[in-house]
Design a protein around this motif. Structure first.
Motif, PDB file in Angstrom:
ATOM      1  N   THR A  88       0.842  -1.197   0.000  1.00  0.00           N
ATOM      2  CA  THR A  88       0.000   0.000   0.000  1.00  0.00           C
ATOM      3  C   THR A  88       0.880   1.250   0.000  1.00  0.00           C
ATOM      4  O   THR A  88       1.901   1.311   0.688  1.00  0.00           O
ATOM      5  N   TRP A 122      -8.753   6.609  11.571  1.00  0.00           N
ATOM      6  CA  TRP A 122      -9.062   6.553  10.146  1.00  0.00           C
ATOM      7  C   TRP A 122      -9.720   7.857   9.729  1.00  0.00           C
ATOM      8  O   TRP A 122     -10.563   8.398  10.449  1.00  0.00           O
ATOM      9  N   GLU A 124     -11.927   9.288   6.652  1.00  0.00           N
ATOM     10  CA  GLU A 124     -12.660   8.874   5.468  1.00  0.00           C
ATOM     11  C   GLU A 124     -12.521   9.911   4.354  1.00  0.00           C
ATOM     12  O   GLU A 124     -12.371  11.105   4.597  1.00  0.00           O
ATOM     13  N   GLY A 125     -12.596   9.452   3.135  1.00  0.00           N
ATOM     14  CA  GLY A 125     -12.488  10.322   1.976  1.00  0.00           C
ATOM     15  C   GLY A 125     -12.018   9.530   0.775  1.00  0.00           C
ATOM     16  O   GLY A 125     -11.899   8.299   0.823  1.00  0.00           O
ATOM     17  N   ARG A 126     -11.774  10.201  -0.308  1.00  0.00           N
ATOM     18  CA  ARG A 126     -11.267   9.564  -1.527  1.00  0.00           C
ATOM     19  C   ARG A 126      -9.987  10.275  -1.929  1.00  0.00           C
ATOM     20  O   ARG A 126     -10.050  11.404  -2.422  1.00  0.00           O
ATOM     21  N   PRO A 127      -8.831   9.671  -1.687  1.00  0.00           N
ATOM     22  CA  PRO A 127      -8.636   8.349  -1.075  1.00  0.00           C
ATOM     23  C   PRO A 127      -8.758   8.394   0.451  1.00  0.00           C
ATOM     24  O   PRO A 127      -8.762   9.473   1.044  1.00  0.00           O
ATOM     25  N   ARG A 128      -8.837   7.212   1.030  1.00  0.00           N
ATOM     26  CA  ARG A 128      -8.928   7.099   2.476  1.00  0.00           C
ATOM     27  C   ARG A 128      -7.620   7.548   3.110  1.00  0.00           C
ATOM     28  O   ARG A 128      -6.551   7.407   2.522  1.00  0.00           O
ATOM     29  N   TYR A 151      -2.401   9.783   3.145  1.00  0.00           N
ATOM     30  CA  TYR A 151      -3.387   9.098   2.324  1.00  0.00           C
ATOM     31  C   TYR A 151      -2.882   7.685   2.079  1.00  0.00           C
ATOM     32  O   TYR A 151      -1.671   7.457   1.949  1.00  0.00           O
ATOM     33  N   MET A 153      -3.311   4.352  -0.546  1.00  0.00           N
ATOM     34  CA  MET A 153      -3.847   3.979  -1.860  1.00  0.00           C
ATOM     35  C   MET A 153      -3.077   2.803  -2.433  1.00  0.00           C
ATOM     36  O   MET A 153      -1.914   2.576  -2.083  1.00  0.00           O
ATOM     37  N   ARG A 157      -4.326   3.426  -8.028  1.00  0.00           N
ATOM     38  CA  ARG A 157      -4.699   4.800  -7.706  1.00  0.00           C
ATOM     39  C   ARG A 157      -3.462   5.690  -7.610  1.00  0.00           C
ATOM     40  O   ARG A 157      -3.482   6.836  -8.056  1.00  0.00           O
TER      41      ARG A 157
END
Length: 340
Positions: A88, A122, A124-128, A151, A153, A157
């Motif tokens: 990751t 954590w 939250e969002g895009r990306p986490r 972040y 990903m 991504r």
């Protein structure tokens, strides 16, 4: 009240892949345990000496050891306890630390064992994203705090993100070649011992500095990367801070010296390997009194793009007290001037 973390050991480093290091010598985390749903205790051992992060003239541990330990703790907790798969990508958003008791980090003949009391969150969002808040403990006593946010990903991504940064085309990575044998700044002026560890070059007549990138440096570039690591930028900030503070302060400090005790770094963009990076002092505020911190704001830019910005505080620290001899009296040298 003293804070402790029973059961943690300092016997050996954790597996290097868990902290994204290639060299075992650069792994400072030695153990960890879960203490709550989102809380952890992380053990780390800071070396008595280090090729890059060596103690200063006051025998204080380099504050970059704290920054690197925060980074390693985030990676270790993510992989070991929070089900983040190996491979990751962790993309840094910001990193900060505040050393409230610098004297507790003095090196006294043995490696320095530290504990991080850490809380994982954590985001939250895009990306986490993820955030780690830590408290630094030495001998059970609190002596600092820190925070890192990233972040997370996968490769796909991350590849899309990097292509967006490159405008859709992947630029060729520069080939590692010979680096000039010495930058224009001597090591002592930036708090380093070796020429190869200096990352500052004076390249602009208006007072800006350029970040020197030696991709063969065994610590700063521990493993291949497609961008300039955050810790390389932080080392540039630290060295420029050392230079500015020690050469601009006008108050006579006697035997005291300034040490970096606080830094907040915010990342804005990837630092690419194939273009010059300027370090610009945006603000410089000496303390109003000898005991007040010297504050600096420094930005890293690539062309007109802001890469990162830091706010630093440097505080004057008293010299180490002499070791006590028999009966509690300070140890004295012999009449010849040499210790017995």
């Amino acid at each position: 009240m003293a804070l402790t973390a029973p059961g943690l050991t300092f016997l050996r480093p954790v597996p290097r892949e868990l902290v994204h290091r290639s060299s075992i010598a650069e792994v400072f985390v030695t153990d960890g345990c879960r203490t709550g749903d989102s809380r952890f205790s992380i053990a780390a051992q800071w070396p008595r000496d280090h090729a890059l992060y060596h103690p200063d003239a006051q025998s204080l541990s380099d504050p970059m050891l704290f920054a690197e330990t925060i980074r390693q703790a985030l990676l270790y907790i993510g992989h070991e306890y929070c089900e983040v798969p190996l491979g990751t990508r962790f993309v840094g958003r910001d990193l900060s630390f505040d050393i409230t008791d610098p004297a507790a980090l003095r090196v006294n003949g043995t490696p320095v064992p530290v504990i991080l009391d850490a809380e994982w969150t954590w985001e939250e969002g895009r990306p986490r994203g993820a955030r780690l808040d830590v408290r630094l403990l030495v001998d059970g006593a609190l002596c600092g705090t820190g925070t890192i946010r990233v972040y997370l990903m996968d490769d796909r991504r991350y590849g899309l993100l990097r292509r967006m940064a490159w405008g859709g085309d992947v630029p060729p990575l520069p080939v590692a070649g010979p680096v000039p044998p010495a930058p224009l700044v001597p090591p002592r002026r930036v708090g380093r011992l070796r020429w190869k560890d200096c990352v500052l070059e004076r390249c602009w007549p208006d007072g800006d500095w350029q970040l020197r990138l030696d991709r063969d440096h065994a610590v700063l570039f521990d493993h291949p990367t497609d961008h300039v690591p955050l810790m390389v930028l932080m080392e540039g900030f630290r060295q420029l801070g050392h230079l500015c503070v020690h050469e601009r302060v006008e108050t006579h400090l006697g035997e005291r010296a300034y040490a970096l005790v606080e830094a907040q770094v915010e990342c804005a963009a990837f630092a690419e390997l194939n273009a010059p990076i300027r370090l610009v002092v945006e603000q410089s505020v000496p303390g109003a009194t000898p005991d007040a911190p010297f504050r600096l704001r420094v930005a890293a830019l690539q062309g007109d793009t802001l890469l990162a910005r830091t706010d630093m505080a440097w505080a004057a620290v008293a010299p180490r007290e002499p070791a006590a001899g028999p009966g509690g009296w300070p140890a004295l040298a012999s009449a010849s001037g040499l210790a017995p």
